[in-house]
Design an enzyme around this catalytic site. Structure first.
Site, mmCIF file in Angstrom:
data_model
loop_
_atom_site.group_PDB
_atom_site.id
_atom_site.type_symbol
_atom_site.label_atom_id
_atom_site.label_comp_id
_atom_site.label_asym_id
_atom_site.label_seq_id
_atom_site.Cartn_x
_atom_site.Cartn_y
_atom_site.Cartn_z
ATOM 1 N N ALA A 75 6.395 9.864 5.341
ATOM 2 C CA ALA A 75 5.436 9.650 6.431
ATOM 3 C C ALA A 75 5.157 8.153 6.508
ATOM 4 C CB ALA A 75 4.153 10.426 6.169
ATOM 5 N N LEU A 82 0.582 -3.267 -4.631
ATOM 6 C CA LEU A 82 1.639 -2.247 -4.742
ATOM 7 C C LEU A 82 1.307 -1.210 -5.807
ATOM 8 C CD1 LEU A 82 4.728 -4.653 -4.685
ATOM 9 C CD2 LEU A 82 3.639 -3.487 -2.744
ATOM 10 N N GLU A 83 1.847 -0.021 -5.600
ATOM 11 C CA GLU A 83 1.635 1.079 -6.556
ATOM 12 C C GLU A 83 2.655 0.956 -7.703
ATOM 13 O OE1 GLU A 83 2.315 4.874 -4.606
ATOM 14 O OE2 GLU A 83 0.478 5.708 -5.400
ATOM 15 N N TRP A 129 -16.414 9.121 -3.724
ATOM 16 C CA TRP A 129 -16.091 10.283 -2.889
ATOM 17 C C TRP A 129 -15.859 11.516 -3.761
ATOM 18 C CZ3 TRP A 129 -17.112 10.653 1.943
ATOM 19 C CH2 TRP A 129 -16.947 9.594 2.836
ATOM 20 N N LYS A 189 -3.643 5.736 -2.691
ATOM 21 C CA LYS A 189 -2.604 5.300 -3.617
ATOM 22 C C LYS A 189 -3.147 5.409 -5.047
ATOM 23 C CE LYS A 189 0.716 3.872 -0.752
ATOM 24 N NZ LYS A 189 0.314 3.092 0.408
ATOM 25 N N THR A 223 -12.085 2.814 5.918
ATOM 26 C CA THR A 223 -12.025 2.085 7.185
ATOM 27 C C THR A 223 -12.346 3.087 8.292
ATOM 28 O OG1 THR A 223 -10.231 0.747 6.269
ATOM 29 C CG2 THR A 223 -10.539 0.675 8.661
ATOM 30 N N ASN A 247 11.223 7.490 -6.977
ATOM 31 C CA ASN A 247 10.213 6.465 -6.661
ATOM 32 C C ASN A 247 10.486 5.163 -7.418
ATOM 33 O OD1 ASN A 247 7.737 8.977 -6.515
ATOM 34 N ND2 ASN A 247 8.567 7.856 -4.806
ATOM 35 N N SER A 252 6.803 4.167 0.969
ATOM 36 C CA SER A 252 5.412 3.693 1.068
ATOM 37 C C SER A 252 5.231 2.363 0.328
ATOM 38 C CB SER A 252 4.439 4.756 0.553
ATOM 39 O OG SER A 252 4.706 5.073 -0.789
ATOM 40 N N LYS A 256 11.124 13.330 -9.085
ATOM 41 C CA LYS A 256 10.561 12.532 -7.985
ATOM 42 C C LYS A 256 10.224 11.127 -8.480
ATOM 43 C CE LYS A 256 9.077 11.452 -3.965
ATOM 44 N NZ LYS A 256 7.773 11.598 -3.374
HETATM 45 N N1 LIG Z 1 4.025 7.750 2.723
HETATM 46 C C1 LIG Z 1 4.974 8.492 2.194
HETATM 47 O O1 LIG Z 1 6.016 8.714 2.817
HETATM 48 C C2 LIG Z 1 4.803 9.114 0.837
HETATM 49 C C3 LIG Z 1 5.725 10.112 0.449
HETATM 50 C C4 LIG Z 1 5.552 10.712 -0.792
HETATM 51 C C5 LIG Z 1 4.499 10.349 -1.611
HETATM 52 N N2 LIG Z 1 3.637 9.367 -1.205
HETATM 53 C C6 LIG Z 1 2.529 9.038 -2.098
HETATM 54 O O2 LIG Z 1 1.336 9.538 -1.503
HETATM 55 C C7 LIG Z 1 0.212 8.733 -1.901
HETATM 56 C C8 LIG Z 1 -0.498 8.224 -0.652
HETATM 57 O O3 LIG Z 1 0.407 7.348 0.015
HETATM 58 P P1 LIG Z 1 0.298 6.973 1.560
HETATM 59 O O4 LIG Z 1 1.636 6.441 1.947
HETATM 60 O O5 LIG Z 1 -0.301 8.086 2.336
HETATM 61 O O6 LIG Z 1 -0.750 5.768 1.479
HETATM 62 P P2 LIG Z 1 -1.546 5.053 2.675
HETATM 63 O O7 LIG Z 1 -0.890 5.335 3.982
HETATM 64 O O8 LIG Z 1 -1.717 3.649 2.244
HETATM 65 O O9 LIG Z 1 -2.938 5.805 2.667
HETATM 66 C C9 LIG Z 1 -3.931 5.580 1.703
HETATM 67 C C10 LIG Z 1 -5.246 5.882 2.361
HETATM 68 O O10 LIG Z 1 -6.268 5.802 1.385
HETATM 69 C C11 LIG Z 1 -7.332 5.049 1.913
HETATM 70 N N3 LIG Z 1 -8.137 4.473 0.860
HETATM 71 C C12 LIG Z 1 -7.878 3.426 0.047
HETATM 72 N N4 LIG Z 1 -8.895 3.206 -0.807
HETATM 73 C C13 LIG Z 1 -9.839 4.140 -0.530
HETATM 74 C C14 LIG Z 1 -11.115 4.424 -1.051
HETATM 75 N N5 LIG Z 1 -11.654 3.683 -2.015
HETATM 76 N N6 LIG Z 1 -11.801 5.462 -0.524
HETATM 77 C C15 LIG Z 1 -11.271 6.216 0.466
HETATM 78 N N7 LIG Z 1 -10.070 5.983 1.026
HETATM 79 C C16 LIG Z 1 -9.352 4.957 0.529
HETATM 80 C C17 LIG Z 1 -6.632 3.999 2.763
HETATM 81 O O11 LIG Z 1 -7.552 3.380 3.636
HETATM 82 P P3 LIG Z 1 -7.278 1.943 4.313
HETATM 83 O O12 LIG Z 1 -6.650 2.280 5.621
HETATM 84 O O13 LIG Z 1 -8.626 1.351 4.427
HETATM 85 O O14 LIG Z 1 -6.362 1.180 3.405
HETATM 86 C C18 LIG Z 1 -5.627 4.888 3.468
HETATM 87 O O15 LIG Z 1 -6.219 5.592 4.529
HETATM 88 C C19 LIG Z 1 0.793 7.607 -2.768
HETATM 89 O O16 LIG Z 1 0.710 7.966 -4.120
HETATM 90 C C20 LIG Z 1 2.262 7.551 -2.327
HETATM 91 O O17 LIG Z 1 3.116 7.026 -3.316
HETATM 92 C C21 LIG Z 1 3.766 8.743 0.000
#
Ligand SMILES: NC(=O)c1ccc[n+]([C@@H]2O[C@H](COP(=O)([O-])OP(=O)(O)OC[C@H]3O[C@@H](n4cnc5c(N)ncnc54)[C@H](OP(=O)(O)O)[C@@H]3O)[C@@H](O)[C@H]2O)c1
Length: 297
Positions: free
Chosen positions: A128, A259-260, A86, A76, A36, A183, A248, A179
């Site tokens: 985050a 969902l993951e 990519w 995710k 996006t 989760n 998340s 972890k």
């Molecule tokens: N958030 C937390 O607090 C947290 C903490 C620990 C671990 N994690 C883990 O970290 C990982 C990432 O989580 P997140 O919370 O950062 O997820 P997120 O905020 O949903 O970010 C995912 C990103 O990936 C992009 N994306 C999706 N499909 C794509 C593609 N085909 N090509 C390129 N970019 C793409 C999304 O774009 P769009 O905007 O277009 O959807 C978004 O920018 C997950 O495994 C989660 O479980 C998260």
């Protein structure tokens, strides 16, 4: 300035957080790769100055110059195949792909797309929250645990100057499964629609301990070194978290996104079946999460 090129694939909550770290660390080239278009992303930490990533998110893998030295992959888990183009464009034999995802199957998930590049799994510890497409709220120190091997130590050298804690762990498998256990429990938040305050209820605490115990039994069968009493420790840690802390998977549910669930909960059931370890709580939770996520009706 560090003479290193970095691409962040998936510039969401965690991707933007670690892009901000890489920017502060002074990497020579930082490319944000998403699906996006976004002009700028601000990472607003509860403590410390905000970091504004002005470069914009690129959305065309065909137009990118690779290979880079480091890919930080933060889509995710289920979005990994979608990011395959990519990964193919950005990697070469000397690239390291640090996989900043939850779950325990980082290598299996990513290796098919990177044609021989090194895959470095990472446990992400910092909460985050995406406030909107252009703003991420970071509620703790950016923190990772990585395997204690050369690529893990190199990632620590790369990101520590940008203010991240990166801990190379000799027993990475145990860190990964601890972890994963947290989760898996967060899957309960999807069903209640509640943030971490729910873990203070005695009934939720009992359910948390039951689910954590079965995850730990599966983890032990997989060779992790987690005592059964870690289930009570995790329940206590969750109950002590700020009551308004989300997860998340809860944010995805609130937004009606896929969902993951398989990487975080299905895996407990799948690995349990492989080892003959009963997973009664997951056997109920997993189909409910899958239906909440994937059912088209
Ligand atoms: N958030 C937390 O607090 C947290 C903490 C620990 C671990 N994690 C883990 O970290 C990982 C990432 O989580 P997140 O919370 O950062 O997820 P997120 O905020 O949903 O970010 C995912 C990103 O990936 C992009 N994306 C999706 N499909 C794509 C593609 N085909 N090509 C390129 N970019 C793409 C999304 O774009 P769009 O905007 O277009 O959807 C978004 O920018 C997950 O495994 C989660 O479980 C998260």
């Amino acid at each position: 300035m560090t003479d290193v090129t970095v691409a962040v694939v998936g510039p969401g909550a965690i991707g933007a957080t670690f892009a901000a770290v890489a920017r502060r660390a002074g990497v020579r080239e930082l490319t944000l790769c998403g699906r996006t278009p976004v002009e700028r992303i601000t990472v607003r930490a509860d403590r410390g100055e905000p970091v504004v990533l002005e470069d914009g998110v690129r959305t065309e893998p065909g137009g990118v110059r690779g290979p880079v030295d480091w890919v930080l992959l933060a889509v995710k888990a289920h979005q990994t195949p979608g990011a395959g183009e990519w990964l193919r464009a950005l990697t070469g034999p000397d690239t390291v792909v640090a996989v900043l995802q939850n779950g325990v199957e980082h290598h299996e998930r990513v290796a098919p797309f990177v044609d021989g590049a090194a895959v470095l799994p990472a446990v992400v510890w910092c909460p985050a929250e995406p406030l909107d497409r252009e703003t991420v709220r970071l509620r703790g120190e950016p923190a990772l645990t990585v395997p204690d091997r050369p690529e893990g130590r190199a990632l620590a050298d790369l990101l520590r100057p940008g203010g991240a804690r990166v801990d190379p762990a000799p027993d990475f498998r145990t860190a990964l499964w601890r972890k994963l256990t947290m989760n898996a429990v967060a899957g309960l938040q999807v069903l209640t629609g509640r943030r971490a305050g729910m873990y203070r209820r005695p009934d939720m605490r009992r359910l948390t301990v039951e689910l954590a115990r079965e995850c730990i039994a599966v983890a032990t069968a997989e060779g992790a070194n987690l005592a059964p009493s870690v289930a009570e420790d995790i329940a206590a840690e969750l109950a002590a978290m700020p009551p308004d802390l989300g997860s998340s998977i809860l944010f995805d549910r609130a937004a009606g996104r896929v969902l993951e669930w398989d990487a975080r909960n299905g895996v407990v059931q799948r690995f349990g079946a492989r080892h003959g370890v009963p997973t009664p709580v997951s056997d109920v939770l997993v189909p409910l999460l899958a239906a909440a996520s994937d059912d088209p009706n």
